[in-house]
Design an enzyme around this catalytic site. Sequence first.
Site, PDB file in Angstrom:
ATOM      1  N   TYR A 112     -57.648  42.927  10.657  1.00 48.33           N
ATOM      2  CA  TYR A 112     -56.457  42.434   9.957  1.00 48.33           C
ATOM      3  C   TYR A 112     -55.570  43.573   9.454  1.00 48.33           C
ATOM      4  CZ  TYR A 112     -58.111  37.739  10.590  1.00 48.33           C
ATOM      5  OH  TYR A 112     -58.500  36.568  11.190  1.00 48.33           O
ATOM      6  N   ARG A 153     -53.403  44.125  12.373  1.00 52.01           N
ATOM      7  CA  ARG A 153     -52.398  43.062  12.509  1.00 52.01           C
ATOM      8  C   ARG A 153     -51.324  43.186  11.437  1.00 52.01           C
ATOM      9  NH1 ARG A 153     -51.974  40.618  16.907  1.00 52.01           N
ATOM     10  NH2 ARG A 153     -51.307  38.693  15.919  1.00 52.01           N
ATOM     11  N   GLN A 165     -47.961  27.799  11.334  1.00 56.85           N
ATOM     12  CA  GLN A 165     -49.347  28.240  11.491  1.00 56.85           C
ATOM     13  C   GLN A 165     -49.395  29.770  11.510  1.00 56.85           C
ATOM     14  OE1 GLN A 165     -51.439  25.563  14.635  1.00 56.85           O
ATOM     15  NE2 GLN A 165     -49.250  25.439  15.058  1.00 56.85           N
ATOM     16  N   HIS A 193     -51.717  28.556   7.277  1.00 58.22           N
ATOM     17  CA  HIS A 193     -52.872  29.393   7.635  1.00 58.22           C
ATOM     18  C   HIS A 193     -52.880  30.723   6.895  1.00 58.22           C
ATOM     19  CE1 HIS A 193     -53.372  27.130  11.725  1.00 58.22           C
ATOM     20  NE2 HIS A 193     -53.785  26.429  10.718  1.00 58.22           N
ATOM     21  N   CYS A 244     -58.182  45.200  -6.940  1.00 55.80           N
ATOM     22  CA  CYS A 244     -57.202  44.115  -7.114  1.00 55.80           C
ATOM     23  C   CYS A 244     -56.179  44.556  -8.148  1.00 55.80           C
ATOM     24  CB  CYS A 244     -57.921  42.854  -7.594  1.00 55.80           C
ATOM     25  SG  CYS A 244     -56.814  41.581  -8.227  1.00 55.80           S
ATOM     26  N   GLU A 298     -44.622  26.006  27.773  1.00 54.73           N
ATOM     27  CA  GLU A 298     -45.355  25.131  28.700  1.00 54.73           C
ATOM     28  C   GLU A 298     -45.817  23.902  27.918  1.00 54.73           C
ATOM     29  OE1 GLU A 298     -48.696  27.629  29.882  1.00 54.73           O
ATOM     30  OE2 GLU A 298     -48.944  28.204  27.786  1.00 54.73           O
TER      31      GLU A 298
HETATM   32  N1  APR Z   1     -41.534  30.622  23.598  1.00 54.77           N
HETATM   33  C1  APR Z   1     -42.061  29.389  23.349  1.00 54.77           C
HETATM   34  N2  APR Z   1     -43.399  29.113  23.430  1.00 54.77           N
HETATM   35  C2  APR Z   1     -44.207  30.128  23.798  1.00 54.77           C
HETATM   36  C3  APR Z   1     -43.719  31.432  24.089  1.00 54.77           C
HETATM   37  C4  APR Z   1     -42.308  31.658  23.977  1.00 54.77           C
HETATM   38  N3  APR Z   1     -41.761  32.842  24.229  1.00 54.77           N
HETATM   39  N4  APR Z   1     -44.783  32.219  24.443  1.00 54.77           N
HETATM   40  C5  APR Z   1     -45.891  31.425  24.377  1.00 54.77           C
HETATM   41  N5  APR Z   1     -45.540  30.166  24.001  1.00 54.77           N
HETATM   42  C6  APR Z   1     -46.408  29.017  23.775  1.00 54.77           C
HETATM   43  C7  APR Z   1     -47.613  28.957  24.708  1.00 54.77           C
HETATM   44  O1  APR Z   1     -47.267  28.228  25.867  1.00 54.77           O
HETATM   45  C8  APR Z   1     -48.637  28.209  23.860  1.00 54.77           C
HETATM   46  O2  APR Z   1     -48.499  26.800  24.050  1.00 54.77           O
HETATM   47  O3  APR Z   1     -46.943  29.147  22.486  1.00 54.77           O
HETATM   48  C9  APR Z   1     -48.231  28.559  22.426  1.00 54.77           C
HETATM   49  C10 APR Z   1     -49.174  29.542  21.725  1.00 54.77           C
HETATM   50  O4  APR Z   1     -50.416  28.918  21.584  1.00 54.77           O
HETATM   51  P1  APR Z   1     -51.633  29.664  20.832  1.00 54.77           P
HETATM   52  O5  APR Z   1     -51.734  31.037  21.318  1.00 54.77           O
HETATM   53  O6  APR Z   1     -52.803  28.756  20.956  1.00 54.77           O
HETATM   54  O7  APR Z   1     -51.142  29.759  19.314  1.00 54.77           O
HETATM   55  P2  APR Z   1     -51.073  28.614  18.187  1.00 54.77           P
HETATM   56  O8  APR Z   1     -50.871  27.260  18.778  1.00 54.77           O
HETATM   57  O9  APR Z   1     -50.124  29.051  17.169  1.00 54.77           O
HETATM   58  O10 APR Z   1     -52.580  28.699  17.589  1.00 54.77           O
HETATM   59  C11 APR Z   1     -52.907  27.834  16.534  1.00 54.77           C
HETATM   60  O11 APR Z   1     -55.044  28.877  16.273  1.00 54.77           O
HETATM   61  O12 APR Z   1     -56.045  30.876  16.474  1.00 54.77           O
HETATM   62  C12 APR Z   1     -55.656  29.938  15.569  1.00 54.77           C
HETATM   63  O13 APR Z   1     -55.058  30.104  13.295  1.00 54.77           O
HETATM   64  C13 APR Z   1     -54.665  30.489  14.574  1.00 54.77           C
HETATM   65  O14 APR Z   1     -52.544  29.602  13.850  1.00 54.77           O
HETATM   66  C14 APR Z   1     -53.370  29.796  14.967  1.00 54.77           C
HETATM   67  C15 APR Z   1     -53.852  28.505  15.576  1.00 54.77           C
END
Ligand code: APR
Length: 235
Positions: free
Chosen positions: A59, A62, A94, A112, A139, A206
Amino acid sequence: MGAMTAPQNIVILTGAGISAESGIDTFRGGGGLWEQHRVEDVATPEAFARDPDLVLRFYDMRRAAIQTREPNAAHRALARLEREWAGQVTVVTQNVDDLHERGGSHAVIHMHGEHLNAWCTACDVRSRWTGPLIDRPPCPVCGTRALRPDIVWFGEIPYHMDAIQSALAAADLFVSIGTSGAVYPAAGFVRLARELGAATLELNLERSQGSAWFDETRLGPASAVVTAWVDALLG
Ligand code: APR
């Protein structure tokens, strides 16, 4: 969204996809974070108990990385919508980066957690934090060396669920941007919003796991589809 009267209150759920064009890794899909790291090693309370250095270093990396990134056109378009829309616009994210706020949004709910907070597990206070935690700094409030990332890990309860529930109950339109619909409770918001009478729209690169629940899905990079949607809405 032709025939529908102008929505008053809009709730926008965002995920990692809205920050992808700012150079922040998404979680799933090609080269995603969870391909580089095992969730069980870095994103659970058990992982933190087992190997705190590994988790804190992850982290810290990140937290440093997001501070080198800038909001993109999609973040800025949502901020413009908040400024110019007559009704209420609420972003439920999120994401744990601060790009919505740096893009100009104010009504942002981080369900989150946030990278730029440290959470003291001794006095339970969250303090703004931009530096590393690996050296166990005290802290700023109670002086105890018990700070952890202010991130909701798998198995932990998301934040602000009451506020989110109220926003969904008042929503005329629910929009989902850049999320795969893989993680609950966020992945269930579209069905809740529908049940509560809101129209639903998905803007994503997608189709997501929840696409079937949306009245409409528009595919493309967020910087393009979100900006076009906001421009059309504001006319
Ligand atoms: N524009 C629009 N959508 C996009 C782009 C873009 N440039 N690039 C990627 N995506 C889409 C992908 O197609 C996918 O459906 O964003 C989505 C990202 O999905 P994840 O990587 O699964 O992220 P997220 O849905 O935010 O994850 C949810 O999971 O890991 C945990 O706590 C974490 O908040 C996170 C949660």
